[in-house]
Design a protein around this motif. Structure first.
Motif, PDB file in Angstrom:
ATOM      1  N   SER A 274       0.844  -1.200   0.000  1.00  0.00           N
ATOM      2  CA  SER A 274       0.000   0.000   0.000  1.00  0.00           C
ATOM      3  C   SER A 274       0.876   1.246   0.000  1.00  0.00           C
ATOM      4  N   THR A 275       1.981   1.181   0.757  1.00  0.00           N
ATOM      5  CA  THR A 275       2.925   2.298   0.773  1.00  0.00           C
ATOM      6  C   THR A 275       3.607   2.432  -0.583  1.00  0.00           C
ATOM      7  N   LYS A 276       3.958   1.307  -1.180  1.00  0.00           N
ATOM      8  CA  LYS A 276       4.547   1.339  -2.523  1.00  0.00           C
ATOM      9  C   LYS A 276       3.596   2.001  -3.517  1.00  0.00           C
ATOM     10  N   LEU A 277       2.310   1.709  -3.350  1.00  0.00           N
ATOM     11  CA  LEU A 277       1.314   2.281  -4.257  1.00  0.00           C
ATOM     12  C   LEU A 277       1.244   3.795  -4.111  1.00  0.00           C
ATOM     13  N   ILE A 278       1.237   4.306  -2.875  1.00  0.00           N
ATOM     14  CA  ILE A 278       1.129   5.766  -2.742  1.00  0.00           C
ATOM     15  C   ILE A 278       2.426   6.462  -3.171  1.00  0.00           C
ATOM     16  N   GLU A 279       3.546   5.771  -3.043  1.00  0.00           N
ATOM     17  CA  GLU A 279       4.788   6.322  -3.603  1.00  0.00           C
ATOM     18  C   GLU A 279       4.658   6.458  -5.115  1.00  0.00           C
ATOM     19  N   TRP A 280       4.054   5.457  -5.729  1.00  0.00           N
ATOM     20  CA  TRP A 280       3.879   5.455  -7.184  1.00  0.00           C
ATOM     21  C   TRP A 280       2.895   6.542  -7.624  1.00  0.00           C
ATOM     22  N   LEU A 281       1.795   6.657  -6.896  1.00  0.00           N
ATOM     23  CA  LEU A 281       0.769   7.636  -7.267  1.00  0.00           C
ATOM     24  C   LEU A 281       1.278   9.068  -7.180  1.00  0.00           C
ATOM     25  N   THR A 282       2.263   9.309  -6.311  1.00  0.00           N
ATOM     26  CA  THR A 282       2.738  10.679  -6.083  1.00  0.00           C
ATOM     27  C   THR A 282       4.077  10.973  -6.749  1.00  0.00           C
ATOM     28  N   ASN A 283       4.611  10.031  -7.507  1.00  0.00           N
ATOM     29  CA  ASN A 283       5.906  10.310  -8.132  1.00  0.00           C
ATOM     30  C   ASN A 283       5.771  11.411  -9.184  1.00  0.00           C
ATOM     31  N   GLU A 284       6.889  11.901  -9.671  1.00  0.00           N
ATOM     32  CA  GLU A 284       6.890  13.061 -10.563  1.00  0.00           C
ATOM     33  C   GLU A 284       6.026  12.842 -11.801  1.00  0.00           C
ATOM     34  N   GLU A 285       6.165  11.687 -12.414  1.00  0.00           N
ATOM     35  CA  GLU A 285       5.427  11.416 -13.658  1.00  0.00           C
ATOM     36  C   GLU A 285       3.928  11.422 -13.427  1.00  0.00           C
TER      37      GLU A 285
END
Length: 430
Positions: A327-338
């Motif tokens: 779940s943490t990996k997912l929010i890291e992905w959702l908020t990355n620069e791209e």
């Protein structure tokens, strides 16, 4: 000789005792962290088949491409549901969590974090410094509570200066300039500048810019016992606010619950040259056919910038998920620069991603640029539960100031007394 032998035997005995006492402690220090680390690593590597996300209403258009790339990268399916973030999200989580139907990830306004943490609805997350360095410091701080991180920021908003280009050629640099121009323009049902300064959310920009504050910021976080809403600066700010109402520069119709709709109606009818409002107002103004200009707010008479409240929308991991690592990996992905850039392109929500602040996608967008600049002077709305006790007394004080029913010092003193009483009554253990 016997004496020397006796001393030697005593030293050997003492050494044996020290070794015996120290051995279990060394064993605990050497084995326990490794065992925990390996256990955590095993849990992290176990991929779930699916994660569930609750997204804000009408914002899934930006979530879909981020989900698609996450699924491709990690092979984990992600499902989503849209709920109103401001209230429905939290209220539904209170019901679905204990019932075993909660999602893994939700999006919440940062000022709710303190309360939902205390209720046990979301959990602390652990991310690398590289991830945190992606975002502006203030947006990360907004996701903190009690010194711990509970989410990653996805968008920020704060009030800015908006003007009708048909009535005002450019944004004034100072409030003194705006005051002079507003006096000249305010006549015959027309107004030079309007702001909802009987609403504490908007008035905070003036009060804090003059030296007031809600709760004092300490090394241990916000101190709810240290209120600064009736200090010298706060009272000066309240006097400045009263001046605009007293001199008839603000109509009586924008005081109270209907003030916002009255202000919007006047501006969209072309009867107001400028307003203080947030990015949520941009589209409605454009739809009304108003050619708007947007900038950061003018500086106050003391030379300081308005310290507007900043709202930060974030992604949070629920306390009910069985997959906190992914779940943490997912929010890291959702908020990355791209994905932050894609979200801005599709929703116009302004990302607090440092590399994007100087990106042409922001700098070439007048509204986004103004919010980004004003955000540098803004402060996150307090996210501790005690903030709930501030809004009504502060708003009531401002309304009595705006209507001339009370003088600023007395009104702000009364507000602080009410807030202190409410905190003592409703938050005795916090």
């Amino acid at each position: 000789m016997k004496k020397a032998l006796s001393i030697f035997m005593m030293l050997m005995l003492l050494l044996g005792i020290l070794v015996a006492c120290g051995a279990p402690e060394r064993e605990t220090r050497s084995k326990s962290p490794d065992e925990t680390k390996n256990k955590d690593k095993t849990a992290e590597e176990a991929k779930p088949e699916k994660l569930i996300v609750w997204e804000d209403i009408d914002k899934a258009v930006a979530l879909k491409p981020a989900i698609a790339s996450f699924e491709k990268e990690y092979g984990i399916k992600v499902e989503f549901q849209e709920l109103n973030m401001a209230d429905k999200m939290r209220d539904q989580l209170r019901l679905d969590g204990p019932a075993g139907k909660a999602p893994d990830v939700v999006t919440l306004p940062h000022d709710q974090i303190g309360q939902v943490v205390i209720e046990g609805l979301i959990q602390e997350i652990n991310v690398s410094d590289d991830v945190l360095d992606t975002f502006t410091e203030s947006s990360v701080n907004a996701q903190m509570y009690d010194g711990k991180l509970f989410g990653l920021p996805k968008a920020t908003e704060t009030p800015v200066f908006i003007y009708n280009k048909a009535l005002m050629s450019k944004a004034p640099a100072t409030m003194d300039e705006l005051y002079t121009e507003a006096k000249a323009l305010t006549k015959g049902g027309q107004y030079g500048f309007l702001a909802l300064w009987d609403n504490f959310y908007f008035a905070h920009g003036v009060i804090a810019g003059m030296g007031g504050y809600v709760f004092n910021q300490t090394d241990n976080g916000l101190d709810p016992k240290d209120l600064g809403l009736n200090n010298i600066g706060a009272v000066e700010g309240a006097k400045y606010i009263q001046k605009w109402y007293k001199e008839g520069l603000f109509p009586k119709g924008i005081i109270g619950d209907n003030g916002g709709s009255t202000k919007d109606g006047l501006f969209n009818q072309g009867k107001v040259a400028s307003v203080m409002d947030g990015p949520w107002a941009f589209q409605g103004m454009k739809d009304a056919g108003i050619d708007i200009g947007i900038s950061e707010l003018p500086t106050l008479p003391n030379g300081e910038h308005m310290k507007t409240f900043m709202g930060v929308k974030g992604w949070n991991v629920t306390a009910f998920t069985k997959h906190p690592y992914w779940s943490t990996k997912l929010i890291e992905w959702l908020t990355n620069e791209e994905n932050a850039k894609i979200r801005f392109e599709l929703t116009q929500e302004i990302p607090p991603v440092k590399t994007l602040i100087e990106d042409p996608i922001i700098t070439d967008n007048e509204g986004a640029k103004a919010v980004a600049i004003q955000s540098q002077y803004a402060v996150p709305m307090p996210n501790i539960p005690e903030m709930a006790e501030v809004w009504e007394p502060a708003g009531s004080a401002l309304q009595t100031i705006a209507t001339g029913k009370a003088e600023p010092k007395a009104a702000m003193d009364d507000a602080v007394k009410s807030i202190e009483t409410n905190i003592t009554t409703n938050h005795p253990s916090e």
